[in-house]
Scaffold this motif. Structure first.
Motif, PDB file in Angstrom:
ATOM      1  N   LEU A   1       0.824  -1.195   0.000  1.00  0.00           N
ATOM      2  CA  LEU A   1       0.000   0.000   0.000  1.00  0.00           C
ATOM      3  C   LEU A   1       0.864   1.253   0.000  1.00  0.00           C
ATOM      4  O   LEU A   1       1.850   1.341   0.747  1.00  0.00           O
TER       5      LEU A   1
ATOM      6  N   GLU B   1      -3.028   5.131  -0.011  1.00  0.00           N
ATOM      7  CA  GLU B   1      -3.866   3.948   0.167  1.00  0.00           C
ATOM      8  C   GLU B   1      -3.934   3.538   1.634  1.00  0.00           C
ATOM      9  O   GLU B   1      -4.983   3.090   2.120  1.00  0.00           O
TER      10      GLU B   1
ATOM     11  N   VAL C   1      -7.901   4.184  -7.057  1.00  0.00           N
ATOM     12  CA  VAL C   1      -7.833   4.290  -5.592  1.00  0.00           C
ATOM     13  C   VAL C   1      -8.979   5.134  -5.067  1.00  0.00           C
ATOM     14  O   VAL C   1      -9.674   4.754  -4.114  1.00  0.00           O
TER      15      VAL C   1
ATOM     16  N   TYR D   1      -9.336  -4.422  -6.468  1.00  0.00           N
ATOM     17  CA  TYR D   1      -8.448  -3.513  -5.727  1.00  0.00           C
ATOM     18  C   TYR D   1      -7.731  -4.243  -4.592  1.00  0.00           C
ATOM     19  O   TYR D   1      -6.516  -4.076  -4.401  1.00  0.00           O
TER      20      TYR D   1
END
Length: 797
Positions: free
Chosen positions: A173, A177, A461, A509
């Protein structure tokens, strides 16, 4: 005796034989005898030595080989199982009839069995093909992140890099994120504690200000402003969106606030508190003497209708009414309509008069602002673009939204179709102005299309978090099925609304970091808890199942992280896993663990299922499926790192738990486990060559193998009581016991003496008893097992 006497006696014997047997007299000439001899010699010389030896051998036993060969050739073996011909009534015989019926019954059973096997194999084949295709189709649709008519973007596969397995995985990440993930985790924790549900859209919008991107802040602000609803949607949001006026009102108010801020920036912040003075200053700054040409009415040397328009444009209806009152009594009716609209009332009589006035005079007026005000106040000429007034997309949208009346679903749909289908991405140059097109779609209520466009335009995102936030708010129109593309059209929905597949976007995702940031991935999957897959299962369950099954190997670190460590034979308290965080009255973790275990059993991952059943407290199912696993490997040779070695360690752990009374299981399941564990030790000793210890271990297995012929019946009785898992191992146990007997026999043979004769006899008796046991089994023994037993028994005789 002379020759004549001998000849006479020979003739008498010939006559007697002729009279007694009435045989034809054979007379051959010398030429015929020579020919027969030549033919016999040729046949003998053509035959091989083996054929001659076969004739001699069988002839010495009284067997005529040529006749036997003819009989064998005359046999007509059936190539398939065919029903026996029905016996005719003339030849009806009880024994023949019963024999015929018995053979037909056997053949019908064989035919039905073959048919059932063929159908089962065919069904399994097609089920496997269908399952494989569904998985492949899912992977293809996962790559399809754009609309279904776009080409699939085949991204380059990641290269395989060998890393040190002892190193902890690094996070995948980014900082942005990670901030999003932490906020989502905090939101889930509040839900699980039963606290007040916060507005996740507002939460994420506040986070966006820390990213240092003004366009991103503007996009989040647009979403947060438009989706401020007083009551959450309890039904399908797509079905009722066109009837709910909040979205139109919120979008219009957002555009008014933005324009007011723009006006304050242009004329200075001194007039921001007084909209009346702000509008006057803005119009004074905006219009010079040349720019007022064509404007028909004035107020204090300022054009009247621009004052009214910009007052309405910045949301100051009171200022617009004040301007009209100051302009004179001829504008009182129009001021009254604006005041009534602002108060939520309608004066039909005055509006009808003003509409007639617009149609007769104002429609052809040179004052574009006057025409625009009449149009969006009275709803005249909905197709008019007002290009002279609406210089930007915000102005255009505001006029279109201001023309809509509460409950005008048809007008709202026309505006949405105009933006999405008539103009579309090409008109807005969406590839270069992502934020402009995105905000336009949001302002007209096309939330699903806006998020799909954002996810497809390199902002996945933000798109996934906007989708989650809108889903939690209850305003996102979900797809009918989780297997549909990211954006789909339902013919039953109002046009041009689309349905959005949240499951596909979230999984696409989260799969990127589910192995390195498992806790965060589970929090994302938790947002799918209210969605169902085609089989009716909770999508959170399905995602966790896929995470566990698709890990490839039995990764105990990931397993312990998700579900926690299992019970030990001591009284020490074991820590729970991340999964325990999602335990709440509506979501029981033990039930979830059992459901995941059932899914793993259906997929054939018994080893993981055993762990989950144990964590769920269902020890009966845990030990039952463990017995199934153990029965498949108990007879194999021990190898470090193999599945058998893992199951051996697990078996020892279960033995300690049962001995310490930490778990309770049904007696039948426990008995099968104890027996399989004893056989596991027996095969370990057998493979290590410890024959005496192996036989002693075998004697502890409830007398399953006989030593004498008298033991066979008792062993058969005990075997009939066993469960199916243990019965599968019995053929291997018989072979192993026979192999041990042969090995002991050969060892005695090497050091044979007279005192060993009794031991030889015991071994032969044991071998005979094992053979009789195998022949008397209540089930059919495998062919290879029977063959091996016969070979071992023959070696001892």
């Amino acid at each position: 005796m002379d020759f004549n006497t001998l000849l006479q006696r020979a003739q008498n014997l010939t006559n007697e034989a002729k009279a007694e047997y009435e045989l034809p007299q054979v007379e051959r000439t010398l030429q015929q005898v020579l020919q027969a001899t030549t033919e016999l010699h040729s046949r003998v010389t053509q035959s091989s030595n083996k054929d001659i030896q076969a004739h001699i051998l069988l002839g010495s036993k009284g067997i005529d080989l040529p006749k036997l060969t003819q009989k064998l050739e005359a046999l007509n073996a059936r190539k398939t199982f065919e029903p026996v011909d029905v016996v005719g009534s003339d030849n009806l015989d009880v024994c023949t009839f019963l024999k015929n019926e018995r053979e037909n019954a056997i053949l019908s059973v064989i035919e039905d069995t073959n048919k059932n096997i063929s159908e089962t194999v065919s069904k399994q084949k097609w089920a496997n093909l269908n399952s494989t295709w569904n998985e492949e189709k899912t992977r293809l649709l996962d790559a399809l992140i754009g609309p279904s008519q776009n080409l699939i973007d085949l991204q380059r596969l990641p290269e395989h890099i060998t890393l040190d397995p002892n190193l902890p995985p690094s996070s995948c990440l980014s900082q942005m994120e990670l901030i999003y993930a932490q906020e989502l985790r905090h939101y889930n924790e509040l839900l699980l504690r039963g606290a007040h549900r916060p507005n996740l859209v507002q939460k994420f919008a506040l986070l966006a200000s820390s990213f240092g991107d003004d366009r991103l802040v503007d996009m989040w602000s647009t979403v947060a402003s438009v989706t401020q609803v007083n009551e959450p949607f309890h039904s399908d949001p797509i079905k009722i969106r066109q009837q709910r006026p909040e979205f139109v009102i919120n979008a219009k108010s957002y555009l008014e606030r933005r324009y007011k801020l723009y006006m304050c920036t242009l004329v200075g912040a001194a007039h921001s508190s007084n909209c009346y003075q702000l509008v006057r200053a803005y119009v004074t700054n905006r219009f010079s003497a040349q720019q007022t040409i064509g404007l028909v009415d004035t107020l204090d040397d300022k054009p009247l209708w621009p004052l009214v328009y910009y007052a309405m444009r910045c949301g100051a209806a009171e200022a617009a009414v004040e301007f009209l009152h100051e302009a004179g009594s001829s504008y009182e009716d129009f001021a009254q309509v604006i005041a009534d609209r602002n108060a939520g009332a309608v004066n039909s009589r005055i509006e009808t008069q003003l509409k007639l006035q617009y149609a007769n005079k104002i429609k052809n007026s040179t004052d574009a602002y006057k025409k625009a005000v009449y149009c969006f106040i009275l709803g005249c000429d909905p197709n008019e673009g007002h290009g002279e007034v609406a210089k930007t997309i915000d102005d255009y949208l505001w006029i279109k939204l201001a023309m809509l009346r509460p409950g005008d679903a048809a007008g709202y749909s026309r505006l949405q179709s105009e933006i999405l289908e008539k103009y579309g991405e090409k008109h807005f140059h969406a590839s270069n102005q992502t934020d402009v097109y995105f905000k336009t779609l949001v302002l007209v209520g096309l939330f699903e299309a806006s998020i799909e466009f954002l996810a497809r335009s390199g902002h996945r995102v933000h798109g996934v978090h906007m989708a989650i936030a809108l889903h939690e708010l209850g305003v996102l129109g979900g797809a009918r099925s989780v297997s549909q593309p990211l954006l789909s059209i339902d013919v039953a929905d109002p046009q041009p609304l689309r349905r959005f597949n949240l499951t596909r976007l979230v999984r696409l995702y989260a799969q990127r970091f589910e192995r390195t940031d498992t806790t965060e991935a589970l929090n994302y999957y938790f947002t799918l808890r209210c969605l169902r897959d085609p089989r009716g299962r909770n999508m959170f369950l399905t995602c966790v199942c896929d995470l566990v099954v698709c890990s490839g190997v039995l990764d105990t670190s990931i397993f312990d992280l998700i579900f926690g460590q299992r019970m030990t034979d001591t009284d020490e308290e074991v820590p729970g896993g991340v999964f325990r965080q999602f335990d709440c009255p509506e979501f029981d973790t033990n039930i979830m663990a059992s459901l995941v275990a059932e899914e793993l059993v259906a997929r054939g991952s018994f080893e993981m299922a055993v762990r989950l059943y144990e964590l769920a407290g269902n020890y009966n199912l845990a030990l039952k499926h463990f017995n199934i696993l153990l029965a498949q490997v108990v007879q194999l040779s021990p190898q470090e790192g193999s599945q058998r070695a893992r199951l051996r360690d697990e078996a020892n752990r279960f033995v300690k738990l049962l001995a310490a009374r930490r778990i309770e299981v049904e007696p039948k399941i426990r008995g099968s486990f104890v027996l399989l564990q004893l056989l596991l030790v027996f095969f370990d000793l057998h493979h290590e060559g410890k024959l005496v210890l192996a036989l002693e271990q075998l004697q502890r297995t409830s007398k399953l193998m006989p030593n004498t012929m008298d033991d066979v019946e008792g062993c058969l009785t005990n075997i009939k009581k066993l469960s199916g898992e243990v019965i599968k191992v019995i053929p291997d146990v018989v072979v192993a016991a026979m192999d041990i007997t042969l090995t002991q026999y050969n060892q005695l043979m090497q050091g044979m003496c007279n005192s060993d004769q009794m031991q030889f006899q015991k071994l032969r008796v044991r071998a005979k008893a094992l053979s009789n046991l195998a022949a008397s089994m209540p089930f059919r023994m495998p062919y290879e097992t029977n063959k091996r037993l016969m070979q071992l028994e023959l070696m001892m005789h």
